[in-house]
Design a protein around this motif. Structure first.
Motif, PDB file in Angstrom:
ATOM      1  N   SER A 219       0.825  -1.206   0.000  1.00 47.50           N
ATOM      2  CA  SER A 219       0.000   0.000   0.000  1.00 47.50           C
ATOM      3  C   SER A 219       0.863   1.262   0.000  1.00 47.50           C
ATOM      4  CB  SER A 219      -0.925  -0.008   1.221  1.00 47.50           C
ATOM      5  OG  SER A 219      -1.727   1.141   1.251  1.00 47.50           O
ATOM      6  N   LYS A 220       1.933   1.251   0.754  1.00 45.11           N
ATOM      7  CA  LYS A 220       2.848   2.390   0.807  1.00 45.11           C
ATOM      8  C   LYS A 220       3.493   2.631  -0.557  1.00 45.11           C
ATOM      9  CE  LYS A 220       5.433   5.530   2.923  1.00 45.11           C
ATOM     10  NZ  LYS A 220       4.868   6.785   3.465  1.00 45.11           N
ATOM     11  N   ASN A 221       3.878   1.543  -1.227  1.00 52.89           N
ATOM     12  CA  ASN A 221       4.522   1.679  -2.536  1.00 52.89           C
ATOM     13  C   ASN A 221       3.593   2.295  -3.576  1.00 52.89           C
ATOM     14  OD1 ASN A 221       6.854   0.535  -1.517  1.00 52.89           O
ATOM     15  ND2 ASN A 221       6.418  -1.518  -2.298  1.00 52.89           N
ATOM     16  N   PHE A 222       2.262   2.109  -3.398  1.00 51.76           N
ATOM     17  CA  PHE A 222       1.309   2.592  -4.400  1.00 51.76           C
ATOM     18  C   PHE A 222       0.408   3.702  -3.856  1.00 51.76           C
ATOM     19  CE2 PHE A 222       2.516  -1.366  -6.409  1.00 51.76           C
ATOM     20  CZ  PHE A 222       2.465  -1.054  -7.761  1.00 51.76           C
ATOM     21  N   GLU A 223       0.872   4.399  -2.839  1.00 53.09           N
ATOM     22  CA  GLU A 223       0.025   5.432  -2.246  1.00 53.09           C
ATOM     23  C   GLU A 223      -0.252   6.591  -3.193  1.00 53.09           C
ATOM     24  OE1 GLU A 223       1.915   6.926   1.235  1.00 53.09           O
ATOM     25  OE2 GLU A 223       3.793   7.434   0.229  1.00 53.09           O
ATOM     26  N   ASP A 224       0.603   6.795  -4.191  1.00 52.12           N
ATOM     27  CA  ASP A 224       0.397   7.886  -5.146  1.00 52.12           C
ATOM     28  C   ASP A 224      -0.250   7.413  -6.445  1.00 52.12           C
ATOM     29  OD1 ASP A 224       1.583   9.713  -3.388  1.00 52.12           O
ATOM     30  OD2 ASP A 224       3.593   9.233  -4.114  1.00 52.12           O
ATOM     31  N   PHE A 225      -0.804   6.205  -6.442  1.00 52.98           N
ATOM     32  CA  PHE A 225      -1.412   5.634  -7.648  1.00 52.98           C
ATOM     33  C   PHE A 225      -2.909   5.419  -7.392  1.00 52.98           C
ATOM     34  CE2 PHE A 225       3.001   4.905  -8.102  1.00 52.98           C
ATOM     35  CZ  PHE A 225       3.269   4.781  -9.460  1.00 52.98           C
ATOM     36  N   PRO A 226      -3.753   6.328  -7.852  1.00 55.95           N
ATOM     37  CA  PRO A 226      -5.194   6.221  -7.564  1.00 55.95           C
ATOM     38  C   PRO A 226      -5.855   4.997  -8.175  1.00 55.95           C
ATOM     39  CG  PRO A 226      -4.755   7.957  -9.180  1.00 55.95           C
ATOM     40  CD  PRO A 226      -3.434   7.513  -8.660  1.00 55.95           C
ATOM     41  N   HIS A 227      -5.223   4.385  -9.183  1.00 56.07           N
ATOM     42  CA  HIS A 227      -5.813   3.216  -9.833  1.00 56.07           C
ATOM     43  C   HIS A 227      -5.562   1.925  -9.046  1.00 56.07           C
ATOM     44  CE1 HIS A 227      -7.966   4.173 -13.385  1.00 56.07           C
ATOM     45  NE2 HIS A 227      -6.967   4.732 -14.034  1.00 56.07           N
ATOM     46  N   VAL A 228      -4.808   1.994  -7.957  1.00 57.66           N
ATOM     47  CA  VAL A 228      -4.451   0.784  -7.207  1.00 57.66           C
ATOM     48  C   VAL A 228      -4.902   0.934  -5.758  1.00 57.66           C
ATOM     49  CG1 VAL A 228      -2.556  -0.703  -6.431  1.00 57.66           C
ATOM     50  CG2 VAL A 228      -2.464   0.352  -8.707  1.00 57.66           C
ATOM     51  N   HIS A 229      -5.518  -0.134  -5.232  1.00 59.74           N
ATOM     52  CA  HIS A 229      -5.998  -0.099  -3.849  1.00 59.74           C
ATOM     53  C   HIS A 229      -5.645  -1.405  -3.138  1.00 59.74           C
ATOM     54  CE1 HIS A 229      -8.347   1.075  -0.403  1.00 59.74           C
ATOM     55  NE2 HIS A 229      -9.090  -0.013  -0.484  1.00 59.74           N
ATOM     56  N   VAL A 230      -5.377  -1.295  -1.843  1.00 62.99           N
ATOM     57  CA  VAL A 230      -5.045  -2.439  -0.993  1.00 62.99           C
ATOM     58  C   VAL A 230      -5.910  -2.356   0.256  1.00 62.99           C
ATOM     59  CG1 VAL A 230      -3.220  -3.588   0.328  1.00 62.99           C
ATOM     60  CG2 VAL A 230      -2.678  -2.491  -1.852  1.00 62.99           C
ATOM     61  N   PRO A 231      -6.517  -3.460   0.702  1.00 64.33           N
ATOM     62  CA  PRO A 231      -7.350  -3.394   1.917  1.00 64.33           C
ATOM     63  C   PRO A 231      -6.531  -3.027   3.146  1.00 64.33           C
ATOM     64  CG  PRO A 231      -6.964  -5.671   1.266  1.00 64.33           C
ATOM     65  CD  PRO A 231      -6.463  -4.824   0.143  1.00 64.33           C
ATOM     66  N   ARG A 232      -7.145  -2.224   4.024  1.00 65.16           N
ATOM     67  CA  ARG A 232      -6.475  -1.818   5.254  1.00 65.16           C
ATOM     68  C   ARG A 232      -6.568  -2.923   6.305  1.00 65.16           C
ATOM     69  NH1 ARG A 232      -9.613   3.844   5.296  1.00 65.16           N
ATOM     70  NH2 ARG A 232     -11.024   2.535   4.066  1.00 65.16           N
ATOM     71  N   VAL A 233      -5.536  -3.058   7.108  1.00 61.75           N
ATOM     72  CA  VAL A 233      -5.456  -4.109   8.124  1.00 61.75           C
ATOM     73  C   VAL A 233      -5.996  -3.573   9.450  1.00 61.75           C
ATOM     74  CG1 VAL A 233      -3.922  -5.702   9.351  1.00 61.75           C
ATOM     75  CG2 VAL A 233      -3.396  -5.019   6.982  1.00 61.75           C
ATOM     76  N   VAL A 234      -6.829  -4.382  10.111  1.00 64.87           N
ATOM     77  CA  VAL A 234      -7.324  -4.035  11.444  1.00 64.87           C
ATOM     78  C   VAL A 234      -6.445  -4.785  12.453  1.00 64.87           C
ATOM     79  CG1 VAL A 234      -9.322  -3.960  12.985  1.00 64.87           C
ATOM     80  CG2 VAL A 234      -9.661  -3.841  10.493  1.00 64.87           C
ATOM     81  N   TRP A 235      -5.405  -4.126  12.928  1.00 66.12           N
ATOM     82  CA  TRP A 235      -4.404  -4.804  13.751  1.00 66.12           C
ATOM     83  C   TRP A 235      -4.956  -5.218  15.110  1.00 66.12           C
ATOM     84  CZ3 TRP A 235      -0.398  -6.893  11.673  1.00 66.12           C
ATOM     85  CH2 TRP A 235       0.180  -6.333  10.521  1.00 66.12           C
ATOM     86  N   THR A 236      -5.973  -4.516  15.603  1.00 64.83           N
ATOM     87  CA  THR A 236      -6.545  -4.891  16.903  1.00 64.83           C
ATOM     88  C   THR A 236      -7.275  -6.225  16.851  1.00 64.83           C
ATOM     89  OG1 THR A 236      -8.534  -3.601  16.384  1.00 64.83           O
ATOM     90  CG2 THR A 236      -6.790  -2.494  17.640  1.00 64.83           C
ATOM     91  N   HIS A 237      -7.581  -6.701  15.641  1.00 61.01           N
ATOM     92  CA  HIS A 237      -8.304  -7.955  15.462  1.00 61.01           C
ATOM     93  C   HIS A 237      -7.487  -8.932  14.617  1.00 61.01           C
ATOM     94  CE1 HIS A 237     -11.444  -5.282  16.838  1.00 61.01           C
ATOM     95  NE2 HIS A 237     -12.334  -6.270  16.886  1.00 61.01           N
ATOM     96  N   THR A 238      -6.173  -8.839  14.725  1.00 54.19           N
ATOM     97  CA  THR A 238      -5.284  -9.678  13.913  1.00 54.19           C
ATOM     98  C   THR A 238      -4.258 -10.372  14.799  1.00 54.19           C
ATOM     99  OG1 THR A 238      -5.536  -8.308  11.934  1.00 54.19           O
ATOM    100  CG2 THR A 238      -3.540  -9.639  12.082  1.00 54.19           C
ATOM    101  N   THR A 239      -4.053 -11.675  14.540  1.00 53.92           N
ATOM    102  CA  THR A 239      -3.021 -12.466  15.206  1.00 53.92           C
ATOM    103  C   THR A 239      -2.283 -13.275  14.139  1.00 53.92           C
ATOM    104  OG1 THR A 239      -4.334 -14.484  15.560  1.00 53.92           O
ATOM    105  CG2 THR A 239      -4.582 -12.716  17.189  1.00 53.92           C
ATOM    106  N   ARG A 240      -1.432 -14.152  14.568  1.00 57.82           N
ATOM    107  CA  ARG A 240      -0.674 -14.957  13.604  1.00 57.82           C
ATOM    108  C   ARG A 240      -1.585 -15.876  12.782  1.00 57.82           C
ATOM    109  NH1 ARG A 240       2.166 -19.663  12.851  1.00 57.82           N
ATOM    110  NH2 ARG A 240       4.209 -19.427  11.844  1.00 57.82           N
ATOM    111  N   ARG A 241      -2.769 -16.224  13.314  1.00 57.44           N
ATOM    112  CA  ARG A 241      -3.651 -17.171  12.630  1.00 57.44           C
ATOM    113  C   ARG A 241      -5.009 -16.580  12.280  1.00 57.44           C
ATOM    114  NH1 ARG A 241      -3.526 -22.651  15.992  1.00 57.44           N
ATOM    115  NH2 ARG A 241      -4.152 -23.514  13.966  1.00 57.44           N
ATOM    116  N   VAL A 242      -5.241 -15.337  12.618  1.00 54.93           N
ATOM    117  CA  VAL A 242      -6.481 -14.632  12.274  1.00 54.93           C
ATOM    118  C   VAL A 242      -6.113 -13.257  11.738  1.00 54.93           C
ATOM    119  CG1 VAL A 242      -8.638 -13.654  13.144  1.00 54.93           C
ATOM    120  CG2 VAL A 242      -7.828 -15.841  14.043  1.00 54.93           C
ATOM    121  N   LEU A 243      -6.674 -12.901  10.575  1.00 54.96           N
ATOM    122  CA  LEU A 243      -6.356 -11.618   9.938  1.00 54.96           C
ATOM    123  C   LEU A 243      -7.660 -10.904   9.580  1.00 54.96           C
ATOM    124  CD1 LEU A 243      -4.346  -9.639   8.584  1.00 54.96           C
ATOM    125  CD2 LEU A 243      -4.464 -11.072   6.541  1.00 54.96           C
TER     126      LEU A 243
END
Length: 565
Positions: A219-243
């Motif tokens: 997402s950081k690499n393509f932050e200046d490219f409006p044609h490209v999107h990446v889903p945002r991560v919810v870190w408060t609800h993420t572990t090694r086996r749940v994302l």
């Protein structure tokens, strides 16, 4: 998971590959030795395809690593025949979902609380089921840097998946040892190293914390490219086996009718898709390595652009499998891309050597000739035009280079495996989106961009390149002189009246042409370097251009003296 189940799984995998090995030895080793080579050759295509079909069924039935193995095998065009790679090319995670209660238990153990306390709502029916995990929709309102979103997807690992991975990899290491004993395979790839590379990739893919970090890097690499999107991560609800991620599911990139129905130009989607991968590979050195249709979406947006076309963006998901391109490898790939963009066969072969994709026995001169012929035959043609090439032309090409094509002097190092597979899938996607997709038209501007970047950032590159050009130019008269001497001695059977006088005139003309080319090359380098702010090297090249001009006027038979044939 019981030990007996794991042992049975191991036996089933080994039983399948043992059968394949016995079948191969019988048909490809035993029968040719008793004089039935023709029979083996006639049945080879059907046998290979049948083995691939059986493996595909085994992979879908067993899940786990087997599907990943099939996906990797589909890209091994340098080792496996097309009957196998074509059959496995469409293999995706076609596995039944896990019982929701098992998924719930694993997720709640990871998160430490019941799902209803962690999410506002949670759908029990999975959105997608894969070999290593499955995805469920949920609702959770989150405020982030990019705004608020409430719809999320939760990716949860399959129970006991790490145990299954260990069993599958143990079997693959055994099979890899068998393959390494077969010379045609061993000369092209280090199978044990390949299995270990694959093992590392799979273990990274089941680490959802690493996947979340990969998504943020992309997402950081393509932050200046409006044609490209990446889903945002919810870190408060993420572990090694749940994302937990922003829900971005939209039109699958292979749903061509839906893309067209949304008013989106499919040819433009293909162009943007390739451009994103060119940037990932040649600029970022970090690329999404699993671009199958379930991981790429075309998302329509409200409004229209200045030309009145609907707005849209390309959405990437699933960053469990990513590739890294170290600078040394990137330099070789850039060299190859520039060579293709400039139709420079010699430069292309040098890039192959840099990338270490040629066997030691490779005939470089013949490879260069074949590359030049391929440029002549294929350059500038769309995929549709390539399909319409005359069979006679293809047969003539194959006959001319039959020895080279039979020996296949290429190898694919393991650090190019993910990249090779990714490019193979990408090519099919672009062609599916646009039957007239023209790879050359896409690569040429990017190759030009890379060359201009080299000029602006590293004038020493141009000094080296100019030196190479000068060496080639200086060598032309001597090479021509040797050829002319052979003709004069009668070593070449050439019958030309008054050959001596004509040859002298030709040699003088070649000398003047050489100095002219040197003058133009030095002057061009001087202008480019001056425009880039490199004053000192620009002055050096300008001085060399002046020397070449003086030589042309006073020492090469040029100036006011005229050439009389």
């Amino acid at each position: 998971m019981s030990p007996s189940f794991l042992r049975d799984r191991y036996r089933r995998i080994m039983f399948f590959f043992t059968g394949v090995a016995i079948n191969f030895i019988f048909w490809e080793v035993f029968l040719p030795r008793i004089g039935l080579r023709a029979l083996a050759r006639q049945t080879r295509s059907n046998r290979y395809r049948s083995a691939a079909v059986q493996f595909r069924k085994l992979a879908i039935r067993m899940g786990g690593v087997m599907i990943k193995v099939g996906q990797f095998m589909s890209a091994r065009l340098d080792v496996l025949p097309p009957e196998i790679t074509d059959e496995l090319a469409g293999l995706q995670d076609e596995v039944p979902p896990v019982n929701f209660e098992d998924i719930r238990q694993l997720a709640e153990t990871e998160l430490g609380v019941p799902l209803q306390e962690k999410y506002e709502s949670f759908e029990e029916t999975p959105l997608a089921a894969a070999s290593l995990g499955q995805v469920h929709r949920a609702r959770l309102c989150v405020k982030g840097a990019g705004g608020e979103f409430c719809n999320v997807v939760v990716k949860i690992q399959r129970p006991f998946i790490e145990q299954l991975i260990d069993v599958d990899l143990t079997a693959l290491r055994k099979v890899g040892g068998w393959l390494q004993k077969y010379p045609p395979v061993a000369t092209r790839v280090d199978v044990p190293a390949l299995v270990e590379e694959f093992s590392t990739s799979v273990h990274e893919e089941v680490d959802y914390l690493a996947e979340g970090r990969n998504a943020e890097v992309f997402s950081k690499n393509f932050e200046d490219f409006p044609h490209v999107h990446v889903p945002r991560v919810v870190w408060t609800h993420t572990t090694r086996r749940v994302l937990t991620l922003e829900d971005v599911f939209a039109i699958k990139i292979t749903d061509y009718e839906a893309i067209s129905a949304a008013g989106i130009d499919r040819a433009e989607v293909a162009r943007v898709l390739l451009d994103t991968y060119l940037k990932q590979i040649f600029e970022d050195g970090f690329f999404h390595a699993d671009p199958h249709p379930g991981n790429l979406f075309v998302t329509p947006l409200p409004g229209k652009d200045e030309a009145g076309k609907p707005l849209w963006r390309l959405t990437f998901v699933d960053f469990g499998m990513v590739g890294h391109v170290p600078e040394t490898l990137r330099a070789g790939l850039r060299e190859a891309l520039i060579a293709v963009g400039l139709q420079d066969a010699a430069r292309l072969i040098r890039s192959f050597q840099t990338l270490n994709v040629l066997l030691p026995s490779a005939d470089l001169k013949q490879l260069e000739q074949m590359s030049a012929s391929m440029f002549d035959m294929f350059w500038g043609k769309s995929m549709e035009e390539l399909r319409q090439l005359s069979p006679e032309d293809m047969f003539r090409f194959a006959d001319r280079f039959r020895d080279l094509m039979f020996n296949m002097p290429f190898q694919l190092p393991q650090n190019l495996l993910l990249l090779g597979r990714t490019v193979a899938i990408l090519s099919g996607m672009c062609t599916g989106l646009d039957a007239q997709f023209n790879l050359w038209n896409q690569l040429s501007p990017y190759a030009t961009k890379l060359v201009s970047q080299e000029v602006g950032s590293n004038w020493r590159v141009w000094l080296d390149e100019a030196g190479n050009i000068l060496k080639e130019l200086v060598a032309i008269p001597s090479k021509m002189g040797r050829v002319l001497s052979q003709i004069e001695r009668g070593d070449l059977t050439v019958q030309i009246p008054t050959v001596n006088r004509q040859l002298i005139h030709i040699e003088r003309a070649v000398n003047r042409l050489t100095i002219c080319l040197a003058f133009v090359a030095f002057l061009l380098c001087s202008v480019l370097l001056y425009n880039s702010g490199k004053i000192l090297p620009a002055g050096l090249f300008l001085g060399l251009a002046g020397v070449a001009l003086l030589w042309l006027l006073f020492f090469s038979g040029g100036g006011h003296r005229r050439f009389h044939p």
